[in-house]
Scaffold this active site. Structure first.
Site, PDB file in Angstrom:
ATOM      1  CB  CYS A   1      61.503  59.377 117.672  1.00  0.00           C
ATOM      2  SG  CYS A   1      60.136  60.241 118.477  1.00  0.00           S
TER       3      CYS A   1
ATOM      4  CB  CYS B   1      61.289  61.730 106.218  1.00  0.00           C
ATOM      5  SG  CYS B   1      60.469  62.469 107.646  1.00  0.00           S
TER       6      CYS B   1
ATOM      7  CB  CYS C   1      62.544  58.506 114.122  1.00  0.00           C
ATOM      8  SG  CYS C   1      61.631  58.204 112.583  1.00  0.00           S
TER       9      CYS C   1
ATOM     10  CG  ASP D   1      47.033  67.705 123.440  1.00  0.00           C
ATOM     11  OD1 ASP D   1      46.383  66.856 122.808  1.00  0.00           O
ATOM     12  OD2 ASP D   1      47.872  67.405 124.313  1.00  0.00           O
TER      13      ASP D   1
ATOM     14  CB  CYS E   1      54.636  54.800 122.416  1.00  0.00           C
ATOM     15  SG  CYS E   1      55.349  56.440 122.520  1.00  0.00           S
TER      16      CYS E   1
ATOM     17  CB  CYS F   1      60.253  58.338 125.247  1.00  0.00           C
ATOM     18  SG  CYS F   1      61.652  57.712 124.298  1.00  0.00           S
TER      19      CYS F   1
ATOM     20  CB  CYS G   1      66.233  59.823 107.315  1.00  0.00           C
ATOM     21  SG  CYS G   1      66.716  59.872 109.050  1.00  0.00           S
TER      22      CYS G   1
ATOM     23  CB  CYS H   1      61.667  53.425 118.651  1.00  0.00           C
ATOM     24  SG  CYS H   1      60.277  53.206 119.790  1.00  0.00           S
TER      25      CYS H   1
END
Length: 373
Positions: free
Chosen positions: A254, A198, A204, A144, A224, A251, A201, A208
């Site tokens: 999700c 996924c 998430c 990162d 976000c 946060c 589903c 949010c």
């Protein structure tokens, strides 16, 4: 032997064992073709979903070509490391409006230095292994810290799949992990991607608070909470302030709702464990930190990224969404008088107005005190 397929197959297995021995939880290997994921990035940028993160656009070309970051790169070794500490009770903290919710990745020490050092150790151990055959490799490590399509590379190498919330999910470990990469010129065999799971589903997307996941696999960073409380250096738009609740740095909603995180594994790294009781501390205590206390208590922490004024801005919003009690009113008024930041004052005034509207006339009298200093 230098061209032996068996040699590089064995070396790949050795590399994976080395990665695990240095504290990583999984290792994969992939090639340098990121065209599919870069196309997704380009579409994302065209929609201006990056907000004020101008570096996402200015360095987009580098993300398209890993060899531009390290000449001669043929393979990318991807590694993941779990970060979720035991007993941090995220749901419990979120439900207590007077406590501060800090994204679980930021409770301990900043991961960048730790993971970068571990990646270097792995790369050097690979070099030692190669030396037995009078070989060497050119490499560079990332976590990162450069224009690298980390999630795309991790997906290609089989570490998981990118979920509808745009985070990487692993079937056996959920999504509470960091990623790192070693760019190398070794012609290693590559791993196959895993399939996505996924299905239908949409938990998430539905959970949010600010509706930032505007469609499956599409995140508008401008909405976000992680962006609003960390990357954003300006005022938080009024339309999102109530939705922030007590989330003052990032946060995790999700992730908390994702069914695959029932399989999440706790971290074994002491540096990722909470410091200063940040996993469950009241908003007021944090808001009353002086700048000197902030700098001391966030030394070596990702929280430093938001800066002191950003920290107070976020906490003021959290207090405005919390209980209208005298101690909170007093703290907001006191900070308003001592702080030299129009942005922070704006959010303090918003918090006081919110508390007043919920508490009625008695509190309105207390709020007027701010004009008598």
């Amino acid at each position: 032997m230098l061209d032996s397929l068996d040699y590089y197959k064995q070396l790949a297995q050795t590399i994976k064992r080395l990665g695990l021995s240095y504290g990583f939880d999984q290792v994969g290997i992939t090639d340098t073709d990121v065209s599919e994921h870069h196309a997704h990035l380009t579409t994302w940028l065209e929609k201006k979903f990056q907000g004020s993160m101008d570096y996402m656009a200015s360095r987009s070309a580098l993300r398209a070509d890993p060899s531009a970051l390290q000449e001669g790169t043929k393979r990318i070794i991807t590694l993941r490391m779990n970060y979720l500490a035991e007993n941090t009770s995220p749901q419990e903290v979120l439900q207590n409006k007077d406590h501060a919710y800090i994204s679980r990745y930021a409770l301990g020490r900043d991961y960048h230095k730790l993971i970068r050092n571990r990646l270097k150790h792995v790369a050097q151990a690979i070099q030692s292994e190669l030396a037995k055959s009078q070989l060497e490799h050119q490499y560079r490590v990332f976590t990162d810290s450069a224009p690298v399509l980390e999630k795309g590379l991790a997906e290609k190498s089989g570490l998981g799949w990118i979920g509808k919330h745009t985070l990487l999910i692993n079937r056996q470990a959920g999504s509470w992990f960091f990623l790192g990469e070693i760019f190398t010129d070794l012609p290693l065999p590559i791993d196959e991607p895993t399939s996505a799971h996924c299905g239908s589903c949409s938990a998430c997307i539905e959970i949010c608070p600010t509706r930032a996941i505007v469609a499956p696999y599409q995140l508008d960073a401008r909405r976000c909470i992680s962006y609003l409380t960390i990357e954003n250096k300006q005022s938080i738009p009024v339309e999102f302030r109530s939705a922030l609740g007590n989330r003052v740095f990032g946060c995790d909603d999700c992730q908390l709702v994702c069914p695959w995180n029932r399989y999440a594994k706790s971290t074994q790294e002491d540096d990722f464990k909470p410091r200063h009781q940040l996993d469950n501390v009241d908003l007021l205590s944090l808001f009353e930190w002086s700048e000197a206390q902030f700098l001391k208590n966030t030394e070596g922490s990702a929280i430093r990224r938001t800066g002191y004024h950003g920290w107070l801005r976020n906490l003021a919003v959290g207090l405005g969404n919390g209980s209208a009690i005298p101690a909170v009113i007093k703290a907001l008024n006191n900070k308003r008088q001592e702080i030299d930041s129009p942005m922070v004052i704006e959010h303090i005034d918003w918090a006081l107005a919110e508390l007043s509207s919920r508490a009625g006339n008695k509190l309105s009298d207390q709020l007027r005190l701010r004009n008598t200093f």
